[in-house]
Design a protein around this motif. Structure first.
Motif, PDB file in Angstrom:
ATOM      1  N   ASP A 471       0.831  -1.190   0.000  1.00  0.00           N
ATOM      2  CA  ASP A 471       0.000   0.000   0.000  1.00  0.00           C
ATOM      3  C   ASP A 471       0.877   1.256   0.000  1.00  0.00           C
ATOM      4  N   TYR A 472       0.616   2.136  -0.944  1.00  0.00           N
ATOM      5  CA  TYR A 472       1.524   3.267  -1.118  1.00  0.00           C
ATOM      6  C   TYR A 472       1.403   4.289   0.029  1.00  0.00           C
ATOM      7  N   LYS A 473       0.235   4.388   0.630  1.00  0.00           N
ATOM      8  CA  LYS A 473       0.087   5.309   1.764  1.00  0.00           C
ATOM      9  C   LYS A 473       0.933   4.851   2.948  1.00  0.00           C
ATOM     10  N   LYS A 474       0.894   3.546   3.200  1.00  0.00           N
ATOM     11  CA  LYS A 474       1.666   2.994   4.304  1.00  0.00           C
ATOM     12  C   LYS A 474       3.154   3.193   4.072  1.00  0.00           C
ATOM     13  N   ALA A 475       3.597   2.904   2.828  1.00  0.00           N
ATOM     14  CA  ALA A 475       5.020   3.029   2.509  1.00  0.00           C
ATOM     15  C   ALA A 475       5.465   4.487   2.559  1.00  0.00           C
ATOM     16  N   SER A 476       4.691   5.381   1.944  1.00  0.00           N
ATOM     17  CA  SER A 476       5.101   6.793   1.914  1.00  0.00           C
ATOM     18  C   SER A 476       5.090   7.393   3.310  1.00  0.00           C
ATOM     19  N   GLY A 477       4.160   6.945   4.161  1.00  0.00           N
ATOM     20  CA  GLY A 477       4.129   7.429   5.532  1.00  0.00           C
ATOM     21  C   GLY A 477       5.377   7.040   6.308  1.00  0.00           C
ATOM     22  N   GLU A 478       5.875   5.819   6.057  1.00  0.00           N
ATOM     23  CA  GLU A 478       7.083   5.353   6.739  1.00  0.00           C
ATOM     24  C   GLU A 478       8.317   6.076   6.212  1.00  0.00           C
ATOM     25  N   PHE A 479       8.395   6.247   4.886  1.00  0.00           N
ATOM     26  CA  PHE A 479       9.577   6.873   4.276  1.00  0.00           C
ATOM     27  C   PHE A 479       9.647   8.370   4.590  1.00  0.00           C
ATOM     28  N   SER A 480       8.508   8.994   4.760  1.00  0.00           N
ATOM     29  CA  SER A 480       8.505  10.443   5.011  1.00  0.00           C
ATOM     30  C   SER A 480       9.151  10.803   6.352  1.00  0.00           C
ATOM     31  N   LYS A 481       9.300   9.840   7.259  1.00  0.00           N
ATOM     32  CA  LYS A 481       9.915  10.092   8.569  1.00  0.00           C
ATOM     33  C   LYS A 481      11.438  10.183   8.490  1.00  0.00           C
ATOM     34  N   ILE A 482      12.024   9.761   7.377  1.00  0.00           N
ATOM     35  CA  ILE A 482      13.482   9.690   7.242  1.00  0.00           C
ATOM     36  C   ILE A 482      14.047  11.073   6.941  1.00  0.00           C
ATOM     37  N   PRO A 483      15.043  11.520   7.687  1.00  0.00           N
ATOM     38  CA  PRO A 483      15.689  12.806   7.375  1.00  0.00           C
ATOM     39  C   PRO A 483      16.307  12.764   5.978  1.00  0.00           C
ATOM     40  N   GLY A 484      16.169  13.816   5.237  1.00  0.00           N
ATOM     41  CA  GLY A 484      16.698  13.858   3.875  1.00  0.00           C
ATOM     42  C   GLY A 484      15.642  13.630   2.819  1.00  0.00           C
ATOM     43  N   VAL A 485      14.475  13.085   3.217  1.00  0.00           N
ATOM     44  CA  VAL A 485      13.363  12.901   2.277  1.00  0.00           C
ATOM     45  C   VAL A 485      12.581  14.213   2.214  1.00  0.00           C
ATOM     46  N   GLU A 486      12.556  14.840   1.030  1.00  0.00           N
ATOM     47  CA  GLU A 486      11.938  16.156   0.884  1.00  0.00           C
ATOM     48  C   GLU A 486      10.499  16.077   0.390  1.00  0.00           C
ATOM     49  N   LYS A 487      10.207  15.171  -0.534  1.00  0.00           N
ATOM     50  CA  LYS A 487       8.854  15.063  -1.079  1.00  0.00           C
ATOM     51  C   LYS A 487       8.669  13.650  -1.626  1.00  0.00           C
ATOM     52  N   ILE A 488       7.437  13.149  -1.568  1.00  0.00           N
ATOM     53  CA  ILE A 488       7.132  11.809  -2.077  1.00  0.00           C
ATOM     54  C   ILE A 488       5.915  11.895  -2.993  1.00  0.00           C
ATOM     55  N   SER A 489       6.034  11.278  -4.159  1.00  0.00           N
ATOM     56  CA  SER A 489       4.898  11.147  -5.069  1.00  0.00           C
ATOM     57  C   SER A 489       4.811   9.687  -5.501  1.00  0.00           C
ATOM     58  N   ALA A 490       3.782   9.354  -6.274  1.00  0.00           N
ATOM     59  CA  ALA A 490       3.609   7.973  -6.720  1.00  0.00           C
ATOM     60  C   ALA A 490       3.041   7.959  -8.127  1.00  0.00           C
ATOM     61  N   VAL A 491       3.362   6.874  -8.875  1.00  0.00           N
ATOM     62  CA  VAL A 491       2.916   6.741 -10.261  1.00  0.00           C
ATOM     63  C   VAL A 491       2.687   5.260 -10.547  1.00  0.00           C
ATOM     64  N   ASN A 616       8.109   7.872  -5.933  1.00  0.00           N
ATOM     65  CA  ASN A 616       9.167   8.769  -6.392  1.00  0.00           C
ATOM     66  C   ASN A 616       9.552   9.651  -5.224  1.00  0.00           C
ATOM     67  N   ILE A 617      10.734   9.437  -4.679  1.00  0.00           N
ATOM     68  CA  ILE A 617      11.149  10.134  -3.463  1.00  0.00           C
ATOM     69  C   ILE A 617      12.219  11.164  -3.809  1.00  0.00           C
ATOM     70  N   ALA A 618      11.889  12.442  -3.598  1.00  0.00           N
ATOM     71  CA  ALA A 618      12.875  13.502  -3.787  1.00  0.00           C
ATOM     72  C   ALA A 618      13.693  13.597  -2.507  1.00  0.00           C
ATOM     73  N   ILE A 619      15.006  13.344  -2.628  1.00  0.00           N
ATOM     74  CA  ILE A 619      15.851  13.351  -1.437  1.00  0.00           C
ATOM     75  C   ILE A 619      16.867  14.488  -1.518  1.00  0.00           C
ATOM     76  N   SER A 620      17.331  14.897  -0.387  1.00  0.00           N
ATOM     77  CA  SER A 620      18.297  15.991  -0.306  1.00  0.00           C
ATOM     78  C   SER A 620      19.625  15.555  -0.908  1.00  0.00           C
ATOM     79  N   PRO A 621      20.275  16.438  -1.697  1.00  0.00           N
ATOM     80  CA  PRO A 621      21.561  16.064  -2.305  1.00  0.00           C
ATOM     81  C   PRO A 621      22.727  16.086  -1.327  1.00  0.00           C
ATOM     82  N   VAL A 622      22.466  16.455  -0.085  1.00  0.00           N
ATOM     83  CA  VAL A 622      23.554  16.615   0.883  1.00  0.00           C
ATOM     84  C   VAL A 622      24.209  15.285   1.207  1.00  0.00           C
TER      85      VAL A 622
END
Length: 789
Positions: A471-491, A616-622
């Motif tokens: 389920d993409y909501k469950k996955a995106s909710g978990e990934f959004s907690k990670i530092p460096g993750v700026e934005k999440i979309s799905a396709v 699609n996870i936009a992550i910080s380039p740092v």
């Protein structure tokens, strides 16, 4: 050979390089033709293929065909002994206890075992697939799901479908096959799956030619043409007034022999990993060109050295040798040379096999590079045949009654004005080399060009993670907690790749429906990929759109469906598939959402959360390494069954064009061999000419000629050779490049910069090869040459 060590080395080296490629081709050909040889009735087995006739006049061949066509043929035509369907099944996970595996499951019936040569380790071929929700497992899958126990009679849970009873286990496949499956499920299950909309309608849909493979077994003595005539009758009676898909004007059905499927033509919906016949022919052509160049070397050097053998041949004839004796002696020498070259070529083969085996098209074809006794015997037979062919021409000429006179004629024979036999061969070799080098540069630049243009290549910090059913909501909710993750979309599937789907779209009637590429996204996708809305708005959030009501289109879509300008298109009604009504909510600026082999097309973006398959996870380039590692750790917490498959978008694009890069590598490899062989031949001829002119050079030096004039005299004929090769190769390369690039929508321009590197490389290598011997002759002490006169 020992008397003329340099010429022997050049001959053997040139032939060895050419033979190494041919030995590789022999292995690939042998392995590619090993598919489906174990079926006892293979000569009578045929697959029904579909030729779709488009309304624009084009055609496309499919390896699949409607189930209804196969069923009608089997029931109405008496010449068929058996018919089996192979319904394009599902990639599903199967769970047994705490074991869960991804499998490829196909649907078929008991007649499958009458048509093909698969046998059962457990179960009865007449009943294993009679009942719904039953299945047969491959031996490998049974061992994984039920280790150390009999699988028959056990139950396994198929994801999204329900429990299936295992009624049989297959023996390990007797050989390679184009049929791909881990499990065979009973076709009797399909009707239930159709009712629940778990699979596409198959059993009563005459237009569904995409999800079913049909194979027939003809009765002994039945001609395939008679069966095809029966197919034509089915086509005529069932498709004459049938409403086809909007882009299709009709269908035509043909029979393809099981033995010609692999290798065979590249069809849409083709099944199996075997290499296509077109690719085999292309690789065979490359190998033949290189071998031809190496054979030219042998002939050229043998003819060049022939004058030194005149006394030997004359003495042999005086001593009683006939023309036949001399002929077979020279042919035998050629065979010995090729056998020695075979040994060197085999060693070269061992060096290049690891690189070739890593190429994706070789991996996809499942090519095995094992060299058993049969392969070695093929190698030896090939070397003997090559020796006979390569030695035939020199042996025919040198075995004549008056060899000296004939050699003089051969030396003076002109293929073109001012061009003798040896120079013509050298020109042909350099033309081949230059064409290869030009094609390498063209393919390399085109690949770089399309990667730069491809959608997603500029998305350096987008990291894609396939959800694999999660389920993409469950996955995106978990990934959004990670530092460096700026934005999440799905396709639903990656734009910029060859994946994707399409649907029929119309505005006011079914008759004007057009097949359109479509993707399903969430509300964050457009902003995450910096797509530009030229009119209207983005999708609502998840909660605001419980049912699918809106769509976003590109400018091309608005123009093709005559919705007006982008602002006017917003709010217009369109219909998709089975007349689902959607409102155009926004129009985005056109962009290339498919690889560049496609022209810009209409695009439909829809909102349906259950269709989302990729995050699609936009992550910080740092600190991208640390962020991706944390994403992988979070994935492991979400699921124990599926492997993490995250990749940066730039890597996805690189993978899309990996075949192009491999083509560059392969052509470059062949080109390097070609120019090496050509330079070896040029070196041999230069050595011979320099030796034959050594006394002339010495006399000129004694009479006062300077080094520069001597160098110019000796190098002049070869500059003509290279100049003619360049003059012929450039237009030929241009024509071939246009042919290769004509199917690409976004292609590079063919300017001088494309061909200049190849020309310079050939000129430099050619002049270096010549100069290495000419400089030695120019500065040689004339006394040493003239003292033996």
């Amino acid at each position: 050979m020992m008397k003329n060590k340099i010429f022997s080395f050049l001959n053997i080296a040139g032939l060895a390089l050419g033979m190494a490629v041919c030995l590789l081709l022999i292995i690939i050909l042998k392995d590619a033709n090993d598919y489906d040889k174990f079926h006892p009735l293979s000569k009578r087995v045929f697959r029904i293929n579909t030729e779709t006739l488009r309304k624009d006049g084009s055609k496309e061949m499919y390896a699949t065909s409607p189930y209804t066509v196969g069923a009608a043929l089997a029931s109405n035509y008496q010449g068929i002994a058996s018919w089996t369907m192979f319904n394009s099944g599902m990639y599903k996970s199967i769970t047994v206890g705490n074991r869960k595996l991804d499998v490829h499951m196909q649907f078929t019936g008991n007649d499958f075992f009458k048509v093909f040569g698969f046998t059962l380790k457990e179960g009865n071929t007449g009943t294993v697939l009679s009942e719904p929700n039953t299945m047969v497992l491959s031996e490998q899958l049974a061992d994984k799901l039920f280790p150390g126990e009999n699988a028959t009679g056990k139950t396994a849970e198929v994801e999204g479908v329900g429990p299936f009873k295992v009624t049989g286990v297959l023996h390990k496949f007797p050989g390679k096959t184009h049929l791909e499956f881990d499990a065979l499920a009973s076709f009797a299950t399909i009707s239930t799956l159709e009712k629940d909309s778990l699979v596409r309608q198959t059993t009563n849909d005459w237009k569904n030619y995409l999800t079913n493979y049909s194979y027939i077994l003809l009765k002994p003595g039945i001609n395939v043409n008679v069966a095809e005539a029966a197919l034509a009758e089915i086509e005529k009676s069932n498709y004459k007034n049938l409403l086809t898909a909007s882009t299709n004007a009709g269908y035509h059905f043909t029979l393809q022999s099981l033995n010609s499927i692999t290798p065979g033509p590249l069809l849409s919906n083709n099944m199996g990993k075997a290499m296509s016949s077109a690719r085999l022919w292309a690789f065979g052509l490359l190998a033949f060109v290189i071998l031809l160049s190496a054979s030219f070397n042998y002939i050229n050097l043998t003819i060049a050295r022939a004058s030194g053998r005149m006394k030997e041949i004359a003495v042999r004839k005086i001593a009683g040798s006939s023309r036949r004796h001399i002929f077979f002696q020279l042919v035998f020498e050629s065979v010995i040379t090729c056998l020695l070259a075979l040994v060197i070529g085999y060693l070269i083969l061992q060096v290049i096999i690891p690189k070739f085996s890593s190429l994706s098209f070789i991996n996809h074809a499942g090519i095995s590079f094992k060299t058993g006794a049969f392969i070695i015997s093929l190698f030896i037979a090939f070397a003997v045949v090559l020796g006979l062919v390569a030695g035939l021409f020199p042996a025919t000429v040198l075995s004549q009654v008056q060899p000296l006179m004939l050699m003089q004629k051969m030396k003076n024979f002109k293929f073109f004005r001012h061009l003798g036999f040896r120079k013509t061969i050298l020109i042909v070799q350099f033309i081949i080399s230059l064409v290869f080098i030009s094609l390498v540069n063209i393919t390399y630049k085109q690949t770089g060009h399309v990667i730069d243009l491809n959608f997603g290549s500029a998305q350096a910090n987008i990291f894609n993670i396939p959800l694999q059913g999660m389920d993409y909501k469950k996955a995106s909710g978990e990934f959004s907690k990670i530092p460096g993750v700026e934005k999440i979309s799905a396709v639903s599937s990656l734009m910029g790749s060859y994946s994707g789907e399409s649907d029929r779209v119309h505005t006011d009637s079914v008759m004007d429906a057009i097949q359109v590429s479509q993707y399903f996204t969430d509300e964050n996708y457009i902003s995450n990929f910096n797509l530009q809305l030229v009119a209207g708005e983005n999708f609502f959030t998840n909660d605001a759109q419980a049912e699918e009501r809106y769509a976003i289109v590109n400018e091309k879509f608005a123009g093709q469906f005559k919705l007006g300008n982008p602002a006017e298109a917003v709010g217009k009604i369109i219909y998709t598939g089975d007349s689902l009504k959607l409102i155009v909510r926004g129009v985005i600026k056109d962009f290339l959402f498919k690889p560049v082999t496609y022209a810009l097309e209409p695009l439909l973006i829809r909102y349906k959360p259950e269709k989302l398959q990729v995050l699609n996870i936009a992550i910080s380039p740092v600190n991208t390494i640390q962020t991706t590692a944390q994403l992988e750790e979070a994935w492991k917490k979400l699921t124990l069954y599926y492997q993490f498959q995250g990749k940066f978008y730039s890597q996805e694009v690189e993978d899309i064009y990996s075949a192009n890069k491999e083509m560059v590598w392969m052509i470059a490899f062949i080109g390097c061999l070609g120019i090496t062989i050509a330079c070896l031949g040029l070196l041999g001829i230069t050595i011979f000419i320099v030796e034959s002119k050594s006394k002339e050079v010495s006399i000129r030096k004694v009479l006062g000629a300077n080094s520069f004039s001597l160098f110019r005299m000796l190098v002049k004929p070869y500059t003509y050779i290279i100049a003619i090769a360049v003059a012929v190769a450039l237009p030929l390369s241009f024509l071939l490049a246009n042919k290769i690039l004509q199917g690409i929508n976004e292609r590079i321009s063919l300017g001088p910069g494309i061909f200049l590197p190849g020309v310079l490389l050939v000129i430099i290598l050619g002049l270096l090869t010549i100069s290495s011997q000419i400089v030695k002759a120019v500065f040689f002490n004339p006394v040493k040459s003239l003292q033996t006169e």
